[in-house]
Design an enzyme around this catalytic site. Structure first.
Site, mmCIF file in Angstrom:
data_model
loop_
_atom_site.group_PDB
_atom_site.id
_atom_site.type_symbol
_atom_site.label_atom_id
_atom_site.label_comp_id
_atom_site.label_asym_id
_atom_site.label_seq_id
_atom_site.Cartn_x
_atom_site.Cartn_y
_atom_site.Cartn_z
ATOM 1 N N SER A 62 -7.531 60.189 36.364
ATOM 2 C CA SER A 62 -7.939 61.542 37.108
ATOM 3 C C SER A 62 -7.163 61.356 38.377
ATOM 4 O O SER A 62 -6.564 60.512 38.906
ATOM 5 C CB SER A 62 -9.526 61.349 37.828
ATOM 6 O OG SER A 62 -9.589 62.382 38.674
ATOM 7 N N TYR A 111 -15.733 57.270 42.441
ATOM 8 C CA TYR A 111 -14.867 57.454 41.458
ATOM 9 C C TYR A 111 -13.642 57.513 41.653
ATOM 10 O O TYR A 111 -12.919 56.949 40.636
ATOM 11 C CB TYR A 111 -15.463 58.869 41.118
ATOM 12 C CG TYR A 111 -14.836 59.977 39.830
ATOM 13 C CD1 TYR A 111 -15.154 59.496 38.737
ATOM 14 C CD2 TYR A 111 -13.581 60.736 40.259
ATOM 15 C CE1 TYR A 111 -14.592 60.104 37.460
ATOM 16 C CE2 TYR A 111 -13.301 61.214 39.159
ATOM 17 C CZ TYR A 111 -13.764 61.321 37.818
ATOM 18 O OH TYR A 111 -13.144 61.767 36.544
#
Lengths: 245, 442
Positions: A137, A150
């Site tokens: 990501s 995250y």
């Protein structure tokens, strides 16, 4: 010519299913792995009907590290391509309050994927070929207040993929890092995402197929993200720490 | 959010949801005031819910294929283009297809779509064996000609007002190749065009493109295109080893929305004249016979992604009516005169012969159908009103999948069956609602 099987880890996600369709359309047999894999039966039937490829379902729990080797042994064969679409955003605020929840997010996004892909990498090495695709990501490129738990796990995963690529490149094994940016999936449903920056799962899937075929290393799905992240990474820390991002 | 149909007119505020499974769909549905939306290819406001619009994009699995009979069972959100990609290589093609392949199976049921073979094979309902319908109370019912048959028949053409179609079992047509053997015929005027249609009722496919700018003695001059699925023996020897392997053609796209002034009576006139001349040249060669790729024969506009944008930001309206056989020539010539008079000709004027068909509330009936499109402007809205009155005066009715303009009064005048529908509507399904149903009182 028969195409090599594609193993998809975390196959229930929207991106994973889109990738399954994209590879099946090119004639690759599929091994779909997820928790409670039987729930993917409708997807399996759909893939087989549309693309006339064989699709097998496999129970897989990324957090159960001890089960990974047996899981790989149970596959109908060592795949030619593995795509790791495992991931969970978690809730940043909850993660801040409860470090145990934060650890679960880190393990799901980094430790678990790195563990299973590490085993697969060694098997690919023994065989002498294979392609590993890790869906990471852009959140891993710089920690931000709104999702750094995250993000930190994805940062670890991205660095791990980069190192793996460096290690295996000379052995004919290719590693692709995917940094998709915003994608319209179940994970982002209900968020107010700018349409121009938001890719559809199909776009991500097509980008993965082409990265695998052309041997590309790090891909952003919408090119604009390369620019956005370059700017975000260039902001001096003294300013960055005061910004709301 | 604001939603519109393919014509980008009108744009209406609604809440868009994309339920993941039947339980979630039922939760939305029982709250009422909703309608299902497939791929958003209805031109007007048919797939915009009164309050909530329920996308079927997560209902998109193919479920079963019976290769003996050619019966495909699939979720309602599956696109027709995917059906073709999957099954044409196996020798099957949709028995009834509209002019775009980017429609969902659920939308095809709700609109009861028709194709160039309507005069022979009827509308989509011909090839539907059964469907599962979730009625607004959240119950799922299997509907076929023998099971819940009233609900089955009323759903075709009801524009989503009976509930949400979940699954469809449809019959496909066996074909030898992906090619269409086309014969082009030039007609100098409307009467000639109608004569060509009547002389060719045994052709599987027939459709006419009309130059709707031409006036006077040329009124209704057109190119009629007949088509048959080509057999193996009819295609070039080089293609015979892979007769069915014809992937979708390459795509152009309209990258931006051009300003509205690009489309005016002069460019329209030039386009129509050019198109007619090209068609006439084709008709003169080799007896007018040519082989066409299935994609360019059935879906010429699909190859230009986003073609709806050429009409500019304000969008465009489609007008499609059918006029019963006995009054067709008189009605059509009045419609064309009014259009040519207004100088508002359209790129895509299409004339087609419909066959006889039984239905509860579907659009087609035996006669002629004319489809026109106009950029959205005050003048054109007024023109469309005049065209609606002409059709009504000749016993005609309108295709609701394309409509964005009809009023409740005109709908009732055109549709004696509306009262029956309203009665049944109240009985079966009081809670569905779309911008279209509110506007015309469906």
């Amino acid at each position: 010519m028969t195409k090599p099987p594609v193993l998809i880890l975390g196959a229930r996600s929207d991106m994973a299913l889109a990738a399954a369709h994209a590879f099946a359309a090119k004639g690759h047999p599929l091994q779909l792995a997820a928790r409670d894999a039987a729930r993917l039966d409708a997807a399996r039937q759909d893939l087989e009907l549309r693309h006339r490829v064989s699709v097998t379902l496999h129970d897989f729990d990324v957090l159960d590290l001890a089960s990974h080797a047996a899981f790989l042994d149970s596959l109908p064969g060592l795949p030619g391509v593995v795509i790791c679409a495992v991931g969970a955003m978690g809730d940043q605020t909850e993660s801040e309050q409860d470090p145990d929840l934060a650890v679960a997010v880190m393990r799901t996004n980094y430790e678990g994927p790195a563990h299973v892909l590490g085993l697969i990498a060694n098997r690919f090495l023994a065989r002498g070929n294979g392609t590993i695709v890790g869906i990471s990501s852009v959140a891993g490129l710089r920690g931000r207040a709104t999702n750094y738990v995250y993000g930190s796990a994805k940062a670890g995963f991205t660095a791990w993929l980069s190192g793996l690529r460096n290690r295996l490149a000379r052995h004919g094994i290719h590693v692709v890092t995917v940094l998709p940016g915003f994608v319209a999936t179940r994970m982002t449903e209900g968020m107010d995402l700018p349409p121009r920056l938001t890719a559809q799962p199909d776009e991500v899937a097509q980008a993965i197929v082409s990265a695998v075929e052309r041997g590309r290393n790090v891909i952003y799905v919408r090119p604009i993200w390369r620019l956005i992240m370059a700017i975000i990474c260039a902001i001096p820390e003294t300013m960055f720490k005061r910004m709301k991002l | 959010m604001k939603l519109s149909g393919w014509g980008a007119y009108p744009r209406i505020e609604t809440e868009l949801a994309a339920p993941r499974d039947e339980a979630e769909l039922a939760e939305f549905l029982v709250r009422g005031d909703a309608v299902a939306r497939g791929n958003g290819r209805a031109y007007g406001d048919a797939a915009i819910g009164r309050r909530r619009t329920l996308s079927t994009r997560h209902f998109a699995h193919m479920l079963d294929f019976d290769a003996e009979r050619g019966w495909l069972t699939a979720d309602s959100g599956v696109l027709l283009s995917d059906v073709i990609s999957a099954f044409l290589p196996r020798g099957w093609f949709p028995l009834v297809t509209p002019g775009t392949k980017y429609v969902t199976l659920g939308g095809m049921v709700a609109s009861d779509v028709h194709g160039k073979n309507h005069h022979k094979d009827g509308s989509f309902q011909t090839c539907v064996e059964w469907f599962d319908l979730m009625t607004p109370d959240g119950r799922v019912q299997r509907c076929s000609r023998t099971e819940n048959s009233e609900l089955f028949f009323w759903t075709f053409g009801a524009m989503g007002m009976t509930g949400v179609v979940l699954r469809v079992c449809m019959r496909l047509l066996p074909v030898e190749t992906g090619w269409i053997r086309q014969k082009s015929i030039v007609a100098g005027n409307l009467a000639e065009a109608i004569r060509v249609f009547e002389d060719n009722l045994d052709a599987t496919y027939s459709v006419a493109w009309i130059d709707c700018v031409a006036k006077g003695a040329d009124l209704g001059r057109s190119i009629i295109m007949l088509g048959e699925h080509a057999t193996i023996g009819q295609i070039p020897p080089d293609d015979r080893h892979r007769p069915l392997h014809l992937p979708v053609r390459g795509k152009l796209s309209v990258p931006f929305t051009p300003p509205a002034f690009c489309l005016n009576r002069y460019t329209l006139r030039a386009f129509n004249a050019l198109y007619f001349r090209m068609g006439a040249r084709k008709a003169a060669k080799q007896g007018g016979v040519s082989l066409e790729h299935w994609d360019s024969y059935f879906y010429p506009l699909d190859s230009i992604l986003g073609w709806n944008r050429i009409y500019g930001r304000r969008g465009f309206l489609q007008y499609q009516c059918v006029i019963p056989l006995a009054q067709a020539e008189a009605g059509m010539s009045e419609l064309m005169e009014a259009t040519a008079e207004a100088g508002a000709g359209s790129f895509l004027a299409v004339l087609k012969r419909f066959g006889a068909q039984e239905s509860r509330i579907s659009f087609p009936m035996e006669g002629y159908t004319l489809a026109l499109d106009f950029p959205a402007s005050e003048r054109n809205l007024a023109l469309i009103g005049r065209l609606e009155d002409i059709a009504i005066a000749h016993g005609g009715r309108f295709y609701l999948a394309k409509d964005a303009h009809l009023t409740a009064a005109r709908f009732r005048a055109s549709e004696p069956r509306a009262e029956d529908f309203a009665r049944t509507h109240r009985q079966f399904h009081p809670m569905m609602g779309s911008a279209l149903s509110d506007r015309i009182g469906l």
